[in-house]
Design a protein around this motif. Structure first.
Motif, short mmCIF file in Angstrom:
data_model
loop_
_atom_site.label_atom_id
_atom_site.label_comp_id
_atom_site.label_asym_id
_atom_site.label_seq_id
_atom_site.Cartn_x
_atom_site.Cartn_y
_atom_site.Cartn_z
N MET A 81 0.84 -1.19 0.00
CA MET A 81 0.00 0.00 0.00
C MET A 81 0.88 1.24 0.00
O MET A 81 1.66 1.45 0.93
N ASN A 82 0.76 2.02 -1.05
CA ASN A 82 1.53 3.26 -1.18
C ASN A 82 0.60 4.47 -1.20
O ASN A 82 -0.61 4.33 -1.40
N SER A 83 1.18 5.63 -1.00
CA SER A 83 0.41 6.88 -1.02
C SER A 83 -0.84 6.77 -0.15
O SER A 83 -1.95 7.12 -0.55
N LEU A 84 -0.62 6.30 1.06
CA LEU A 84 -1.75 6.06 1.95
C LEU A 84 -2.43 7.36 2.35
O LEU A 84 -1.79 8.41 2.50
N LYS A 85 -3.75 7.25 2.52
CA LYS A 85 -4.58 8.38 2.89
C LYS A 85 -5.28 8.09 4.21
O LYS A 85 -5.49 6.91 4.54
N PRO A 86 -5.67 9.12 4.94
CA PRO A 86 -6.40 8.87 6.19
C PRO A 86 -7.63 7.98 6.00
O PRO A 86 -7.96 7.18 6.88
N GLU A 87 -8.27 8.09 4.85
CA GLU A 87 -9.46 7.26 4.61
C GLU A 87 -9.14 5.79 4.35
O GLU A 87 -10.05 4.97 4.23
N ASP A 88 -7.86 5.46 4.28
CA ASP A 88 -7.47 4.05 4.18
C ASP A 88 -7.41 3.40 5.56
O ASP A 88 -7.19 2.19 5.65
N THR A 89 -7.59 4.17 6.60
CA THR A 89 -7.58 3.63 7.95
C THR A 89 -8.69 2.61 8.10
O THR A 89 -9.86 2.90 7.84
N ALA A 90 -8.32 1.40 8.52
CA ALA A 90 -9.28 0.31 8.64
C ALA A 90 -8.56 -0.92 9.19
O ALA A 90 -7.33 -0.94 9.29
N VAL A 91 -9.35 -1.92 9.52
CA VAL A 91 -8.79 -3.24 9.78
C VAL A 91 -8.80 -4.00 8.45
O VAL A 91 -9.83 -4.07 7.78
N TYR A 92 -7.65 -4.51 8.09
CA TYR A 92 -7.49 -5.22 6.81
C TYR A 92 -7.49 -6.73 7.08
O TYR A 92 -6.78 -7.21 7.96
N TYR A 93 -8.30 -7.43 6.29
CA TYR A 93 -8.45 -8.87 6.43
C TYR A 93 -8.04 -9.58 5.15
O TYR A 93 -8.35 -9.11 4.05
N CYS A 94 -7.38 -10.70 5.32
CA CYS A 94 -7.16 -11.53 4.14
C CYS A 94 -8.19 -12.65 4.11
O CYS A 94 -8.72 -13.06 5.14
N ASN A 95 -8.46 -13.07 2.90
CA ASN A 95 -9.53 -14.05 2.66
C ASN A 95 -9.04 -15.00 1.58
O ASN A 95 -8.35 -14.59 0.64
N ALA A 96 -9.40 -16.26 1.73
CA ALA A 96 -9.05 -17.25 0.72
C ALA A 96 -10.29 -18.05 0.35
O ALA A 96 -11.12 -18.34 1.21
N VAL A 97 -10.41 -18.34 -0.92
CA VAL A 97 -11.58 -19.06 -1.41
C VAL A 97 -11.14 -20.37 -2.05
O VAL A 97 -10.25 -20.38 -2.91
N LYS A 98 -11.77 -21.44 -1.61
CA LYS A 98 -11.52 -22.76 -2.17
C LYS A 98 -12.87 -23.42 -2.41
O LYS A 98 -13.60 -23.68 -1.46
N SER A 99 -13.16 -23.63 -3.66
CA SER A 99 -14.49 -24.12 -4.06
C SER A 99 -15.53 -23.17 -3.49
O SER A 99 -15.53 -22.00 -3.81
N LEU A 100 -16.42 -23.62 -2.63
CA LEU A 100 -17.46 -22.76 -2.08
C LEU A 100 -17.14 -22.28 -0.67
O LEU A 100 -17.99 -21.70 -0.01
#
Length: 114
Positions: A81-100
């Motif tokens: 993440m570059n050129s970050l802005k105050p509105e990028d403030t959040a909790v970031y989650y990773c997600n993985a999808v396998k079939s359904l």
């Protein structure tokens, strides 16, 4: 499957962070992996997607600033993440999808100060 997100922190506007999402097994098993973010009181929103073949896609507001990538040997997906802005403030989650099935990491907090 366990996903461990890390790399969040406090950064000034205009700065950069790299988030990591380490999987407990091979990420090649997933159809695709995604980063989401959530601000308290708001819905979780998609940030970026990477397929098992390496194709990527981004939400328009992140295009040109964020880059999703993967290291199959390390079973890890990254979000630069570059050129970050105050509105990028959040909790970031990773997600993985396998079939359904969807798998979620625990989230990492990114705070961008103005």
């Amino acid at each position: 499957v366990q996903l461990q997100a890390s790399g969040g922190g406090l950064v000034q506007a205009g700065g950069s962070l790299r988030l990591s999402c380490a999987a407990s097994g091979s990420i090649l098993a997933f159809n695709f992996m995604r980063w989401y973010r959530q601000v308290p009181g708001k819905q979780r929103e998609l940030v970026a997607i990477i397929s098992s073949s390496g194709n990527t896609n981004y939400v328009d507001s992140m295009k040109g600033r964020f880059t999703i990538s993967r290291d199959n040997a390390k079973n890890t997906v990254y979000l630069q993440m570059n050129s970050l802005k105050p509105e990028d403030t959040a909790v970031y989650y990773c997600n993985a999808v396998k079939s359904l099935h969807n798998f979620w990491g625990q989230g990492t907090l990114v705070t961008v100060s103005s």
